[in-house]
Scaffold this active site. Structure first.
Site, PDB file in Angstrom:
ATOM      1  N   HIS A 299       0.852  -1.189   0.000  1.00 15.88           N
ATOM      2  CA  HIS A 299       0.000   0.000   0.000  1.00 15.88           C
ATOM      3  C   HIS A 299       0.889   1.240   0.000  1.00 15.88           C
ATOM      4  CE1 HIS A 299      -3.180   2.786   1.049  1.00 15.88           C
ATOM      5  NE2 HIS A 299      -4.006   1.844   0.654  1.00 15.88           N
TER       6      HIS A 299
ATOM      7  N   ASP B 115      -7.865  -5.474  -0.085  1.00 13.15           N
ATOM      8  CA  ASP B 115      -8.352  -6.333  -1.169  1.00 13.15           C
ATOM      9  C   ASP B 115      -7.965  -7.798  -1.010  1.00 13.15           C
ATOM     10  OD1 ASP B 115      -9.602  -4.321  -2.736  1.00 13.15           O
ATOM     11  OD2 ASP B 115      -7.621  -3.580  -3.270  1.00 13.15           O
TER      12      ASP B 115
END
Ligand code: CMC
Length: 439
Positions: free
Chosen positions: A306, A363
């Site tokens: 991320h 996700d």
């Protein structure tokens, strides 16, 4: 005392103001930099650029903190609902009982789409990507709404927000029904937001779908966890388009397109595809991880890493727990969950991932929950969009009501050819000069 930063260049130095946020995050205000020094800043991918001041969502990526309007995400996920958190994001406060009821009534009142819009679905091929349909339909929806909104008026804006949230859900379910060649289900007024969506997705003319509490609650949590994430790619897109004073629908349609990308919301689909491929090929997880580390272009650990979190993504932890719970309650054994867990374990012991601070993101496990509920893989990113809608609406409104609302217009460092003399078509040699690759 207000803080400043000093910049020195070519024997001169300048003082620049430092802006400090409520959580003590500090940023150098460079808005006068070019006028005073002739310099701009260069930050490809915007990893270091604060594009705005915002009071909607706070993230501390080092500590793994996420808060909507000050409320920790784990507390909201435990105690709130998607709709309540959506209200919080858009209007700044959790709703009272009366406000929650009023907003819920608005969602019910606006759940239908205009019958004429149903014909739009006929224009798409049956295998059209659902995110393309969603973006086009959000823009089309804008044609059925008044263009000029009273953005500052809370009552009016509640109606605008509820109308969009409710209809986007109806559009999403209808697009799925179209792609599988089944009749579109009208929404039901006796069902709440998430259960109503599942009904529109799965009811059959001869058999109404009765969603289990476990499925409704897991999906509602999933939507809540996706509701906002400050200046991510799609939200920044919505803000940028909105800064040109484009309509709410046009700005959000653009956000849907940004979210579609596999490095952003499309990652939830990519994770399941990765797990499916690993299952089908029988490749050892260790060997896949080795390929990922070598930068094999066919192997990236999707659902990992991320831009902001350099620690666990707090949403991933909540989703992982919810995943175990929902599969357990629904009595589903999904070998892909086992595979995902083993892959996570291997990655988190590997120096490549540890040194780069790459952890599972939102996700990584969300697709497994959606699969358990029966949502097809192609619809995963659409679910992300339904969840992210309140955040986009809140950010669009913030841009449009902001004190310093200006059109977004970044600058660049030009790296192309310098001044050239125009050559007539008969005198051109056809040799292509290699261009310096733009970064
Ligand atoms: N698998 C393998 N290596 C990775 C991964 C990954 N998933 N993510 C980052 N890296 C490596 C990257 O190659 C780079 O290595 P090196 O320093 O040797 O060049 C290093 O880690 C730093 O990564 P980066 O590409 O500079 O990070 P970024 O901030 O530009 O990208 C990201 C962030 C999310 C796009 C990236 O981590 C990624 O591609 N992850 C997989 C896709 C994904 O799961 N996306 C969902 C993001 S969360 C929800 C959302 O935003 O929608």
């Amino acid at each position: 005392m207000s803080k400043t930063a000093t910049i020195s260049y070519d024997g001169n130095s300048w003082e620049l103001p430092v802006v400090v946020g409520t959580e003590n995050e500090a940023g150098i205000d460079i808005s006068t930099l070019r006028a005073s020094t002739g310099l701009i800043t260069l930050d490809s991918g915007y990893g270091n650029t604060g594009a705005c001041q915002s009071n909607i969502t706070f993230i501390d990526g080092e500590q793994g903190i996420l808060r909507y309007r000050g409320y920790p995400i784990d507390e909201l996920a435990e105690r709130s609902t998607f709709i309540e958190s959506a209200y919080l994001l858009i209007f700044g406060e959790l709703p009272t009982m009366a406000q929650a009821q009023e907003f819920s009534d608005l969602l019910t009142r606006h759940q239908f789409i205009h019958e004429d819009m149903l014909h739009h679905f006929d224009g798409f091929p049956h295998d059209a990507p659902p995110m393309a349909i969603l973006s086009a339909m959000v823009n089309a929806l804008g044609c059925y709404q008044p263009l000029f909104l009273q953005i500052e008026d809370d009552d009016h804006f509640a109606e605008v927000a509820a109308r969009l949230m409710s209809k986007v859900r109806t559009i999403a379910a209808a697009s799925y029904r179209k792609t599988i060649g089944r009749p579109i289900n009208y929404p039901r007024s006796d069902l709440r937001y998430t259960a109503n969506f599942l009904h529109m997705m799965f009811s059959l003319p001869y058999k109404p779908y009765e969603p289990s509490d476990a499925a409704v609650s897991a999906l509602d949590k999933l939507l809540l966890l996706h509701a906002d994430h400050e200046q991510n790619c799609s939200t920044s897109t919505v803000r940028m388009v909105g800064s040109a004073q484009a309509t709410l629908h046009a700005s959000i349609a653009a956000g849907v397109c940004a979210l579609w990308g596999p490095l952003h919301g499309g990652a939830n689909t990519a994770v399941i595809k990765m797990l499916q491929e690993l299952q089908a090929s029988g490749e050892k997880l260790e060997s896949f991880v080795e390929r990922v580390k070598k930068g094999d272009k066919n192997a990236r650990l999707m659902g990992f890493g991320h831009r902001v979190y350099k620690n666990f993504d707090p949403r991933a932890n909540i989703i992982k727990r919810a995943c175990d719970r929902v599969l357990d309650t629904l009595g589903i054994h999904d070998p892909q969950l086992e595979l995902a867990k083993r892959l996570e374990e291997i990655a988190l012991k590997d120096d490549y991932f540890v040194s780069r601070k790459l952890y599972p993101n939102v996700d990584y496990y969300s697709g497994i929950i959606m699969k358990a509920i029966g949502i097809p893989v192609d619809m995963f990113t659409v679910m992300f969009a339904i969840g992210r809608l309140p955040g986009w609406i809140a950010h669009w409104r913030e841009v449009r009501t902001g004190a310093s609302a200006r059109i977004d217009r970044p600058r660049q460092i030009y790296t192309g050819p310098t001044l050239r003399k125009y050559v007539d078509i008969h005198g051109r040699n056809g040799i292509v000069t290699p261009q310096k690759k733009a970064s």
